[in-house]
Scaffold this motif. Structure first.
Motif, PDB file in Angstrom:
ATOM      1  N   SER A 580     -19.158  57.106 -21.906  1.00 34.42           N
ATOM      2  CA  SER A 580     -18.496  56.050 -21.144  1.00 34.42           C
ATOM      3  C   SER A 580     -18.682  56.338 -19.651  1.00 34.42           C
ATOM      4  N   ALA A 581     -18.349  55.398 -18.810  1.00 36.99           N
ATOM      5  CA  ALA A 581     -18.559  55.551 -17.363  1.00 36.99           C
ATOM      6  C   ALA A 581     -17.773  56.719 -16.799  1.00 36.99           C
ATOM      7  N   LYS A 582     -16.572  56.981 -17.342  1.00 33.12           N
ATOM      8  CA  LYS A 582     -15.738  58.062 -16.808  1.00 33.12           C
ATOM      9  C   LYS A 582     -16.270  59.446 -17.172  1.00 33.12           C
ATOM     10  N   ASP A 583     -17.207  59.499 -18.167  1.00 26.28           N
ATOM     11  CA  ASP A 583     -17.773  60.790 -18.561  1.00 26.28           C
ATOM     12  C   ASP A 583     -18.938  61.220 -17.677  1.00 26.28           C
ATOM     13  N   ILE A 584     -19.507  60.289 -16.909  1.00 30.78           N
ATOM     14  CA  ILE A 584     -20.679  60.580 -16.088  1.00 30.78           C
ATOM     15  C   ILE A 584     -20.238  60.962 -14.671  1.00 30.78           C
ATOM     16  N   HIS A 585     -20.791  62.061 -14.151  1.00 24.24           N
ATOM     17  CA  HIS A 585     -20.428  62.532 -12.817  1.00 24.24           C
ATOM     18  C   HIS A 585     -21.697  62.833 -12.029  1.00 24.24           C
ATOM     19  N   GLN A 586     -21.642  62.492 -10.733  1.00 23.21           N
ATOM     20  CA  GLN A 586     -22.764  62.743  -9.843  1.00 23.21           C
ATOM     21  C   GLN A 586     -22.690  64.179  -9.317  1.00 23.21           C
ATOM     22  N   VAL A 587     -23.840  64.851  -9.266  1.00 22.60           N
ATOM     23  CA  VAL A 587     -23.919  66.213  -8.741  1.00 22.60           C
ATOM     24  C   VAL A 587     -24.959  66.226  -7.632  1.00 22.60           C
ATOM     25  N   ALA A 588     -24.550  66.660  -6.439  1.00 20.54           N
ATOM     26  CA  ALA A 588     -25.445  66.669  -5.265  1.00 20.54           C
ATOM     27  C   ALA A 588     -26.014  65.280  -5.073  1.00 20.54           C
ATOM     28  N   SER A 589     -27.307  65.181  -4.738  1.00 17.54           N
ATOM     29  CA  SER A 589     -27.875  63.873  -4.426  1.00 17.54           C
ATOM     30  C   SER A 589     -28.791  63.331  -5.506  1.00 17.54           C
ATOM     31  N   ASN A 590     -29.227  64.203  -6.395  1.00 16.52           N
ATOM     32  CA  ASN A 590     -30.222  63.717  -7.355  1.00 16.52           C
ATOM     33  C   ASN A 590     -29.964  64.196  -8.769  1.00 16.52           C
ATOM     34  N   GLY A 591     -28.728  64.445  -9.134  1.00 18.38           N
ATOM     35  CA  GLY A 591     -28.439  64.893 -10.481  1.00 18.38           C
ATOM     36  C   GLY A 591     -27.128  64.345 -10.999  1.00 18.38           C
ATOM     37  N   GLN A 592     -27.061  64.174 -12.316  1.00 21.27           N
ATOM     38  CA  GLN A 592     -25.845  63.709 -12.970  1.00 21.27           C
ATOM     39  C   GLN A 592     -25.559  64.593 -14.169  1.00 21.27           C
ATOM     40  N   VAL A 593     -24.282  64.725 -14.473  1.00 24.79           N
ATOM     41  CA  VAL A 593     -23.846  65.510 -15.624  1.00 24.79           C
ATOM     42  C   VAL A 593     -22.909  64.657 -16.456  1.00 24.79           C
ATOM     43  N   VAL A 594     -22.776  65.041 -17.731  1.00 24.28           N
ATOM     44  CA  VAL A 594     -21.854  64.352 -18.615  1.00 24.28           C
ATOM     45  C   VAL A 594     -20.789  65.349 -19.068  1.00 24.28           C
ATOM     46  N   VAL A 596     -18.551  66.969 -21.588  1.00 23.87           N
ATOM     47  CA  VAL A 596     -18.478  67.160 -23.040  1.00 23.87           C
ATOM     48  C   VAL A 596     -17.351  68.139 -23.306  1.00 23.87           C
ATOM     49  N   ARG A 597     -16.195  67.555 -23.676  1.00 18.17           N
ATOM     50  CA  ARG A 597     -14.990  68.343 -23.853  1.00 18.17           C
ATOM     51  C   ARG A 597     -14.670  69.158 -22.594  1.00 18.17           C
ATOM     52  N   ASP A 598     -14.762  70.482 -22.630  1.00 18.01           N
ATOM     53  CA  ASP A 598     -14.341  71.270 -21.470  1.00 18.01           C
ATOM     54  C   ASP A 598     -15.522  71.763 -20.638  1.00 18.01           C
ATOM     55  N   THR A 599     -16.714  71.179 -20.825  1.00 17.93           N
ATOM     56  CA  THR A 599     -17.892  71.600 -20.061  1.00 17.93           C
ATOM     57  C   THR A 599     -18.624  70.390 -19.486  1.00 17.93           C
TER      58      THR A 599
END
Length: 702
Positions: A580-594, A596-599
């Protein structure tokens, strides 16, 4: 058995060594000696006999399992294995090594090589006088017996089919004391019914010896399951052999002449006639009740068939084509609109299950444990430690891990390089270890395990670790990297895999020629594997090799990536996610993370990796496949959708096209199209490589 037993004795304090372990090692060498004698391999028999003598001293308690003694015994085991290979392949061997070990074995056993050689060869042979002694062939090889044993022995067809001969067993028995041999030929059929490959004789052997029944059974251990054997101790039995003052020595180098046991009674020691000893049990007729014992003895034996490896490879390829054919049929059924027909679907499912069962059983033929490979590496380590003058303890873990036979064979050279480097470069000298507060004995550990659908093999040592400043400077001096390069610890470690890189100051028997680790990397890479290195200064280095379980067929997840069909190995996938949209996070300028539970797990867009489109801005409409590498690193591979899960046949690209970063191999789908099989870890590294400078691209490819 030999290597395992000696290793167990070495790792056990002297006063706690299990006597049965020593006995098992002794029996192993004795069996090799017996087999070598059967084929007239004199050099092997001579060395095994001296080895056996030293082990006999140990099991009797007269020789302690000190470090020096065990070092000689381990080297002797290595040389014995080499002698077996030489005898098998009819090649040459360094005779000076064997002569040196023979002397050392004689020293620790308190005997001389000359005496032992004489014992093996035996005394001068005399032809027996069958006219004077028609009932028995008598041997006198030792002191007066304390006990008399009656042995009833009959051979099965398999004993002769394996190249064995009872006369060699009788020779070994004669070394234990005074032996009388009689043969019963009553079961011999008429010529018309004679099967030349079968055995119809039963032998009655009377042995007078001071040895135990266990020692007698050890003689027959080499043919266990291929004969019928009864041993009875008869205290105080009459001496039926020739008189002790005039022993009759029979040449047991050839089969004894068949003697009619129902003939005239034999003269006793005073010249008078006496009755013959008790006759053997009822004769064995073909298929009759008398043949039950040898039949039962062989009933538990599970036969094996030796097959040319090329035939197995062809069978595996045919199974691969069968899997492809099953995929084609499935596609045809779907295209023809028959997927709703219960009979068609039922038949197709049955075909699919049978194809999988055939594939699994065929692959099991090629699967072998890594234990023989580990034992070979133990010998390599002992050689390396002798050359370097370092005392090293070798540890293994996961020896039962099964790998494809082809993988095992092609791992020998890479592991040899790694083991030698660990001893030569990794471990410090004894004085350096003492100064660092470490034990003088270094440790090298070799382990294997199944992880994330792959085989992970690790070689670790407790040495000084990688001297990164030195490695970096050498790379600059050799022009491998620019002087201004800013490298992480991991990137410096990867410099060791560059062609021509070496930290050795001089060329030795172990290293220093600028070849080794690059050979390791390319060899593992050709197997579809990866190699990683991790080091902690002052604590040691671990080198990890990650390999596919099989080189033929794998279970894969068929996915769509920007309109392209690709396959992800199912064993590498931990779970699938629809974020979902709330699970996706931007990291720095060119990376994204999802999340997954506590990681948080980095997202790798496969469409971007392979240049099909730019990175997606919305992963909520895509499927994320959570995968894990052999180093426990995780990524979320973004794909457009999942088609299905199926078995796919691996078709290598190396020979026909070349290596493609991020691609492990290819396969043929049911519609005849080619799909790429993705290497998840390498695909993720391609994304990381794009964020570094061009000068570092070469390192990232490693």
């Amino acid at each position: 058995m030999l290597d395992d037993g000696l290793t167990e004795i070495t790792d056990t304090p002297g006063d706690a060594v299990d006597p049965e372990t020593v006995n098992s090692v002794f029996r192993a060498v004795h069996s090799i000696k017996g087999g070598a004698a059967a084929f007239g391999l004199d050099a092997l028999v001579k060395f095994a006999h001296q080895f056996e003598t030293a082990l006999d001293e140990m099991r009797s308690g007269r020789l302690s399992a000190t470090d020096a003694v065990m070092k000689i015994l381990l080297r002797s085991a290595d040389h014995l294995s080499a002698l077996v290979v030489v005898a098998r392949d009819n090649t040459e061997i360094n005779t000076s090594v064997g002569a040196d070990l023979l002397e050392k074995l004689a020293q620790i056993s308190g005997s001389s090589v000359a005496a032992q050689s004489s014992a093996v060869a035996g005394g001068p042979a005399e032809e027996p006088d069958f006219g004077f002694q028609p009932l028995a062939l008598a041997f006198d090889f030792g002191p007066a017996a304390e006990s008399t044993f009656t042995i009833v022995f009959s051979a099965t067809k398999r004993l002769f089919a394996n190249g064995n001969d009872p006369v060699h067993l009788f020779r070994a028995l004669a070394e234990l004391g005074s032996l009388s041999v009689k043969v019963d030929t009553d079961a011999l059929p008429r010529l018309d019914d004679l099967d030349c490959a079968d055995s119809y004789f039963t032998w009655l052997l009377i042995l007078r010896t001071s040895d135990s029944e266990e020692a007698i059974r050890e003689v027959f251990e080499f043919v266990d399951g291929a004969c019928s054997l009864e041993i009875t101790r008869e205290e105080g039995a009459e001496d039926i052999t020739t008189k002790p003052s005039e022993p009759q020595i029979v040449d047991v180098g050839r089969a004894p002449e068949v003697v009619d046991t129902a003939a005239t009674p034999q003269p006793d020691s005073a010249g008078a006639r006496q009755d013959s000893p008790p006759s053997p049990p009822p004769s064995r007729s073909r298929g009759g009740a008398g043949s039950d014992k040898p039949t039962k003895a062989a009933a538990g034996f599970q036969g094996t068939v030796r097959v040319d490896l090329e035939l197995v490879d062809r069978l595996i390829n045919i199974v691969g084509e069968l899997v492809i054919n099953q995929a084609v049929l499935s596609q045809c059924v779907q295209d023809a609109g028959l997927s709703k027909s219960p009979d068609v679907i039922s038949g197709l499912d049955e075909f699919k299950n049978l194809a999988r069962e055939i594939q699994e059983n065929v692959m099991a033929i090629r699967a072998q444990s890594v234990k023989p490979l580990f034992q070979r590496m133990a010998r390599i380590l002992r050689e390396a430690s002798d050359i370097s003058g370092k005392v090293v303890r070798f540890e293994t873990e996961g020896e039962a891990t099964e790998v494809d036979k082809t993988v095992i064979e092609r791992l020998v050279d890479p592991l040899t390089h790694i083991i030698r480097n660990s001893v030569d470069h990794g471990l410090e000298l004894a004085e350096v270890r003492r100064a660092a507060g470490k034990p003088e004995t270094g440790r090298v550990k070799l382990s294997a395990a199944h992880r994330s659908g792959r085989v992970l093999i690790e070689v670790s040592d407790d040495g000084g670790g990688i001297n990164r400043p030195k490695v970096r400077q050498i790379a600059i001096d050799k022009g491998l990297i620019p002087p201004e390069s800013a490298l992480s610890d991991n990137e410096i470690d990867k410099l060791l895999f560059l062609p021509g890189f070496s930290t050795a100051r001089e060329v030795t028997d172990l290293s220093g020629r600028g070849v080794g680790m690059d050979v390791v990397r390319s060899s593992i890479h050709n197997l579809g594997g990866r190699v990683n290195i991790a080091s902690v200064p002052g604590q040691g280095t671990t080198l990890s090799i990650s390999l596919p379980l099989t080189l033929a067929v794998l279970d894969g997840m068929v996915v769509d990536v920007a309109g392209q069909t690709m396959v992800i190995p199912i064993t590498a996938i931990i779970e699938t996610l629809r974020p979902s949209a709330k699970d996706i996070h931007q990291v720095a300028s060119n990376g994204q993370v999802v999340a997954v539970r506590d990681t948080f797990v980095p997202i790798v867009d496969l469409a971007e990796v392979f240049g099909h489109r730019k990175r997606s801005d919305d992963y909520t409409s895509m499927v994320l496949l959570l995968v894990e590498s052999g180093q426990n690193e995780r990524w979320a591979l973004a794909v457009d959708r999942i088609h299905d899960q199926r078995q796919v046949v691996i078709k290598g690209l190396e020979g026909n096209y070349g290596h493609v970063p991020g691609v492990a191999a290819a396969t043929i789908l049911g519609d005849g199209k080619i799909a790429l099989i993705i290497d998840p870890e390498e695909a993720a590294l391609r994304v990381r490589a794009e964020s570094v400078s061009p000068s570092m691209m070469r390192l990232e490819e490693l």
